[in-house]
Design a protein around this motif. Structure first.
Motif, PDB file in Angstrom:
ATOM      1  N   LEU A  66       0.832  -1.209   0.000  1.00 35.54           N
ATOM      2  CA  LEU A  66       0.000   0.000   0.000  1.00 35.54           C
ATOM      3  C   LEU A  66       0.865   1.256   0.000  1.00 35.54           C
ATOM      4  O   LEU A  66       0.584   2.204  -0.732  1.00 35.54           O
ATOM      5  N   LEU A  67       1.904   1.273   0.804  1.00 34.01           N
ATOM      6  CA  LEU A  67       2.775   2.448   0.861  1.00 34.01           C
ATOM      7  C   LEU A  67       3.484   2.685  -0.468  1.00 34.01           C
ATOM      8  O   LEU A  67       3.747   3.835  -0.832  1.00 34.01           O
ATOM      9  N   ALA A  68       3.745   1.630  -1.202  1.00 36.13           N
ATOM     10  CA  ALA A  68       4.398   1.766  -2.501  1.00 36.13           C
ATOM     11  C   ALA A  68       3.434   2.260  -3.579  1.00 36.13           C
ATOM     12  O   ALA A  68       3.871   2.810  -4.590  1.00 36.13           O
ATOM     13  N   ASN A  69       2.126   2.087  -3.359  1.00 33.80           N
ATOM     14  CA  ASN A  69       1.146   2.393  -4.400  1.00 33.80           C
ATOM     15  C   ASN A  69       0.126   3.465  -4.034  1.00 33.80           C
ATOM     16  O   ASN A  69      -0.735   3.786  -4.846  1.00 33.80           O
ATOM     17  N   ALA A  70       0.210   3.989  -2.846  1.00 26.84           N
ATOM     18  CA  ALA A  70      -0.776   4.981  -2.422  1.00 26.84           C
ATOM     19  C   ALA A  70      -0.116   5.967  -1.467  1.00 26.84           C
ATOM     20  O   ALA A  70       0.801   5.603  -0.743  1.00 26.84           O
ATOM     21  N   TYR A  71      -0.579   7.172  -1.474  1.00 21.27           N
ATOM     22  CA  TYR A  71       0.036   8.155  -0.579  1.00 21.27           C
ATOM     23  C   TYR A  71      -0.856   8.502   0.606  1.00 21.27           C
ATOM     24  O   TYR A  71      -0.428   9.201   1.508  1.00 21.27           O
ATOM     25  N   LYS A  72      -2.045   7.974   0.649  1.00 17.10           N
ATOM     26  CA  LYS A  72      -2.935   8.247   1.781  1.00 17.10           C
ATOM     27  C   LYS A  72      -3.164   6.952   2.551  1.00 17.10           C
ATOM     28  O   LYS A  72      -4.212   6.331   2.469  1.00 17.10           O
ATOM     29  N   VAL A  73      -2.140   6.565   3.296  1.00 18.38           N
ATOM     30  CA  VAL A  73      -2.150   5.336   4.075  1.00 18.38           C
ATOM     31  C   VAL A  73      -1.561   5.635   5.443  1.00 18.38           C
ATOM     32  O   VAL A  73      -0.574   6.352   5.539  1.00 18.38           O
ATOM     33  N   VAL A  74      -2.187   5.103   6.485  1.00 21.67           N
ATOM     34  CA  VAL A  74      -1.598   5.189   7.822  1.00 21.67           C
ATOM     35  C   VAL A  74      -1.587   3.806   8.449  1.00 21.67           C
ATOM     36  O   VAL A  74      -2.434   2.970   8.149  1.00 21.67           O
ATOM     37  N   GLU A  75      -0.616   3.594   9.291  1.00 17.88           N
ATOM     38  CA  GLU A  75      -0.554   2.356  10.048  1.00 17.88           C
ATOM     39  C   GLU A  75      -0.809   2.702  11.509  1.00 17.88           C
ATOM     40  O   GLU A  75      -0.487   3.798  11.956  1.00 17.88           O
ATOM     41  N   TYR A  76      -1.407   1.763  12.218  1.00 18.40           N
ATOM     42  CA  TYR A  76      -1.573   1.960  13.654  1.00 18.40           C
ATOM     43  C   TYR A  76      -0.822   0.855  14.369  1.00 18.40           C
ATOM     44  O   TYR A  76      -1.009  -0.326  14.079  1.00 18.40           O
ATOM     45  N   ARG A  77       0.029   1.278  15.276  1.00 19.54           N
ATOM     46  CA  ARG A  77       0.802   0.348  16.105  1.00 19.54           C
ATOM     47  C   ARG A  77       0.376   0.561  17.544  1.00 19.54           C
ATOM     48  O   ARG A  77       0.383   1.678  18.034  1.00 19.54           O
ATOM     49  N   GLU A  78       0.002  -0.516  18.190  1.00 24.60           N
ATOM     50  CA  GLU A  78      -0.520  -0.449  19.552  1.00 24.60           C
ATOM     51  C   GLU A  78       0.623  -0.328  20.559  1.00 24.60           C
ATOM     52  O   GLU A  78       1.419  -1.257  20.710  1.00 24.60           O
ATOM     53  N   PRO A  79       0.718   0.829  21.241  1.00 27.09           N
ATOM     54  CA  PRO A  79       1.811   1.035  22.199  1.00 27.09           C
ATOM     55  C   PRO A  79       1.829   0.007  23.330  1.00 27.09           C
ATOM     56  O   PRO A  79       2.898  -0.416  23.764  1.00 27.09           O
ATOM     57  N   SER A  80       0.667  -0.417  23.775  1.00 29.61           N
ATOM     58  CA  SER A  80       0.625  -1.357  24.898  1.00 29.61           C
ATOM     59  C   SER A  80       0.937  -2.798  24.486  1.00 29.61           C
ATOM     60  O   SER A  80       1.017  -3.680  25.335  1.00 29.61           O
ATOM     61  N   TRP A  81       1.108  -3.038  23.193  1.00 29.81           N
ATOM     62  CA  TRP A  81       1.472  -4.366  22.697  1.00 29.81           C
ATOM     63  C   TRP A  81       2.818  -4.319  21.999  1.00 29.81           C
ATOM     64  O   TRP A  81       2.981  -4.827  20.894  1.00 29.81           O
ATOM     65  N   ASN A  82       3.765  -3.648  22.622  1.00 30.82           N
ATOM     66  CA  ASN A  82       5.123  -3.588  22.079  1.00 30.82           C
ATOM     67  C   ASN A  82       5.169  -2.953  20.686  1.00 30.82           C
ATOM     68  O   ASN A  82       5.960  -3.359  19.844  1.00 30.82           O
TER      69      ASN A  82
END
Length: 106
Positions: A66-82
């Motif tokens: 997705l990051l290679a093919n689109a510019y409107k992408v976000v990832e969510y990383r859960e702080p409480s799960w490392n």
């Protein structure tokens, strides 16, 4: 005559399916909230589609594509799960639609 076609504004939220229903819901919500913060004027509460992948490894592979093919992408990383990758939100475009077309609904 000129005809203007509305492009359907879809926000795809892809979540790992190796979570409980409650965790999936929370992680999907976090991804939507982050997307709206990062891109405040892009998705205007139109269509929202929740999809799933099996685990973090599959989600990470999809995120890279997705990051290679689109510019409107976000990832969510859960702080409480490392800081594990739990959800991704991507605004629809032709390339994104191709990449997610085979995913199952959450």
């Amino acid at each position: 005559k000129n005809f203007h076609y509305m492009i359907e504004e879809k926000l795809y939220v892809i979540v790992r399916s190796d979570f409980s229903k409650a965790r999936k819901a929370v992680q999907a919500g976090q991804a939507v909230a982050k997307f709206v913060q990062v891109f405040p004027y892009v998705w205007r509460n139109k269509t929202l589609i929740y999809l799933r992948v099996s685990d973090e490894k599959e989600l990470s592979k999809l995120l890279d594509k997705l990051l290679a093919n689109a510019y409107k992408v976000v990832e969510y990383r859960e702080p409480s799960w490392n800081n594990s990758l739990t959800a991704v939100a991507a605004f629809s475009n032709e390339e994104v639609d191709k990449l997610i077309k085979d995913l199952k609904l959450l």
